[in-house]
Design a protein around this motif. Structure first.
Motif, PDB file in Angstrom:
ATOM      1  N   GLY A   1       0.689  -1.187   0.121  1.00 38.53           N
ATOM      2  CA  GLY A   1       0.003   0.013   0.055  1.00 38.53           C
ATOM      3  C   GLY A   1       0.857   1.178   0.032  1.00 38.53           C
ATOM      4  O   GLY A   1       0.569   2.301  -0.404  1.00 38.53           O
TER       5      GLY A   1
ATOM      6  N   ARG B   1       3.837   1.381  -1.150  1.00 39.52           N
ATOM      7  CA  ARG B   1       4.400   1.516  -2.487  1.00 39.52           C
ATOM      8  C   ARG B   1       3.881   2.253  -3.432  1.00 39.52           C
ATOM      9  O   ARG B   1       4.065   3.117  -4.136  1.00 39.52           O
ATOM     10  CB  ARG B   1       5.035   0.199  -2.751  1.00 39.52           C
ATOM     11  CG  ARG B   1       6.037  -0.519  -1.992  1.00 39.52           C
ATOM     12  CD  ARG B   1       6.308  -1.880  -2.776  1.00 39.52           C
ATOM     13  NE  ARG B   1       7.084  -2.599  -1.553  1.00 39.52           N
ATOM     14  CZ  ARG B   1       8.174  -3.639  -1.949  1.00 39.52           C
ATOM     15  NH1 ARG B   1       8.116  -3.958  -3.061  1.00 39.52           N
ATOM     16  NH2 ARG B   1       8.927  -3.999  -0.769  1.00 39.52           N
ATOM     17  N   GLN B   2       2.473   1.973  -3.339  1.00 35.92           N
ATOM     18  CA  GLN B   2       1.360   2.693  -4.229  1.00 35.92           C
ATOM     19  C   GLN B   2       1.366   4.424  -3.654  1.00 35.92           C
ATOM     20  O   GLN B   2       1.260   5.109  -4.676  1.00 35.92           O
ATOM     21  CB  GLN B   2      -0.023   1.961  -4.155  1.00 35.92           C
ATOM     22  CG  GLN B   2      -0.755   2.690  -5.106  1.00 35.92           C
ATOM     23  CD  GLN B   2      -0.514   2.696  -6.751  1.00 35.92           C
ATOM     24  OE1 GLN B   2       0.344   1.590  -7.102  1.00 35.92           O
ATOM     25  NE2 GLN B   2      -0.531   3.694  -7.439  1.00 35.92           N
ATOM     26  N   LYS B   3       1.318   4.451  -2.512  1.00 39.59           N
ATOM     27  CA  LYS B   3       1.161   6.050  -2.093  1.00 39.59           C
ATOM     28  C   LYS B   3       2.403   6.721  -2.378  1.00 39.59           C
ATOM     29  O   LYS B   3       2.273   7.836  -2.917  1.00 39.59           O
ATOM     30  CB  LYS B   3       1.158   5.911  -0.395  1.00 39.59           C
ATOM     31  CG  LYS B   3      -0.388   5.511   0.088  1.00 39.59           C
ATOM     32  CD  LYS B   3      -0.305   5.354   1.482  1.00 39.59           C
ATOM     33  CE  LYS B   3      -1.724   4.735   2.236  1.00 39.59           C
ATOM     34  NZ  LYS B   3      -1.871   3.521   1.897  1.00 39.59           N
TER      35      LYS B   3
ATOM     36  N   ARG C   1       3.988   6.087  -4.999  1.00 39.19           N
ATOM     37  CA  ARG C   1       4.162   6.366  -6.495  1.00 39.19           C
ATOM     38  C   ARG C   1       3.102   7.562  -7.008  1.00 39.19           C
ATOM     39  O   ARG C   1       3.319   8.225  -7.922  1.00 39.19           O
ATOM     40  CB  ARG C   1       3.439   4.915  -7.144  1.00 39.19           C
ATOM     41  CG  ARG C   1       3.081   5.163  -8.655  1.00 39.19           C
ATOM     42  CD  ARG C   1       4.381   5.469  -9.280  1.00 39.19           C
ATOM     43  NE  ARG C   1       4.218   5.450 -10.767  1.00 39.19           N
ATOM     44  CZ  ARG C   1       3.662   6.464 -11.502  1.00 39.19           C
ATOM     45  NH1 ARG C   1       3.800   7.527 -10.823  1.00 39.19           N
ATOM     46  NH2 ARG C   1       3.579   6.397 -12.880  1.00 39.19           N
ATOM     47  N   GLU C   2       2.351   7.720  -6.023  1.00 37.56           N
ATOM     48  CA  GLU C   2       1.368   9.058  -6.339  1.00 37.56           C
ATOM     49  C   GLU C   2       2.140  10.078  -6.334  1.00 37.56           C
ATOM     50  O   GLU C   2       1.666  11.208  -7.066  1.00 37.56           O
ATOM     51  CB  GLU C   2       0.357   8.928  -5.035  1.00 37.56           C
ATOM     52  CG  GLU C   2      -0.684  10.200  -5.288  1.00 37.56           C
ATOM     53  CD  GLU C   2      -1.551   9.796  -6.388  1.00 37.56           C
ATOM     54  OE1 GLU C   2      -2.373  11.035  -6.951  1.00 37.56           O
ATOM     55  OE2 GLU C   2      -2.008   8.677  -6.760  1.00 37.56           O
TER      56      GLU C   2
ATOM     57  N   LEU D   1       8.257  -1.538  -7.102  1.00 32.93           N
ATOM     58  CA  LEU D   1       6.858  -1.330  -7.721  1.00 32.93           C
ATOM     59  C   LEU D   1       6.982  -1.329  -9.198  1.00 32.93           C
ATOM     60  O   LEU D   1       6.550  -0.393  -9.884  1.00 32.93           O
ATOM     61  CB  LEU D   1       6.084  -0.325  -7.011  1.00 32.93           C
ATOM     62  CG  LEU D   1       4.536  -0.362  -7.425  1.00 32.93           C
ATOM     63  CD1 LEU D   1       3.920  -1.432  -6.850  1.00 32.93           C
ATOM     64  CD2 LEU D   1       3.974   1.196  -7.014  1.00 32.93           C
TER      65      LEU D   1
ATOM     66  N   SER E   1       4.115   0.005 -12.661  1.00 31.31           N
ATOM     67  CA  SER E   1       2.987   0.603 -11.626  1.00 31.31           C
ATOM     68  C   SER E   1       2.229   1.457 -12.288  1.00 31.31           C
ATOM     69  O   SER E   1       2.463   2.069 -13.545  1.00 31.31           O
ATOM     70  CB  SER E   1       3.769   1.662 -10.493  1.00 31.31           C
ATOM     71  OG  SER E   1       4.391   2.880 -11.207  1.00 31.31           O
TER      72      SER E   1
ATOM     73  N   GLY F   1      -0.092   5.087 -11.877  1.00 32.55           N
ATOM     74  CA  GLY F   1       0.088   6.387 -11.182  1.00 32.55           C
ATOM     75  C   GLY F   1      -0.932   7.518 -12.068  1.00 32.55           C
ATOM     76  O   GLY F   1      -1.532   7.008 -12.765  1.00 32.55           O
TER      77      GLY F   1
END
Length: 141
Positions: free
Chosen positions: A96, A98-100, A102-103, A129, A132, A134
């Motif tokens: 989670g 890693r995705q944050k 990426r934002e 990631l 990804s 984004g």
């Protein structure tokens, strides 16, 4: 993709900020304290710590706290992140987080993994990631 390099002084400042944040972490259940520091593109450092909650999974990861502090300060672009946690293995950001990250960062954003003694590993966000999704995927042509 090669891993970007920060000068030693900047790495040290990130490490110090993450260490100070780790010491403030609230982890009465797991006892697993994590601190994070993010460097924005203006050169400012923002720190966060993990905050657990008795109602799992309502806790907040250190990286999410640091990103919130960065946004609160008016920044929206990452240059580097340092995550500091203790353990035999590397304490890398969860999926989670890693995705944050990426934002606010791109494939070449530097991710440093550390413990209380040293920086143990260096990655790019793309290494953690790959392929990804984004914000750039949401633009239409």
């Amino acid at each position: 993709m090669s891993v970007p390099i920060l000068d030693a002084g900047l790495e040290s400042r990130l490490w110090q900020a993450a260490l100070a944040a780790q010491q403030r972490a609230y982890a009465p259940y797991s006892k697993f304290l994590v601190g994070a520091a993010v460097l924005d593109t203006a050169g400012e450092i923002h720190a966060g710590c993990n905050v657990e909650n008795a109602a799992y999974p309502q806790g907040v990861c250190a990286e999410a706290g640091a990103l919130s502090a960065m946004v609160l300060a008016g920044a929206q672009t990452l240059r580097a992140v340092l995550v500091l946690g203790d353990g035999a293995g590397l304490v890398t950001p969860c999926g989670g987080c890693r995705q944050k990250l990426r934002e606010f960062g791109g494939p070449d954003t530097l991710i440093l993994i550390a413990d209380r003694k040293q920086i143990r590993a260096r990655f790019t966000l793309a290494q953690l990631l790959p392929e990804s999704f984004g914000p750039d995927h949401l633009t239409t042509t």
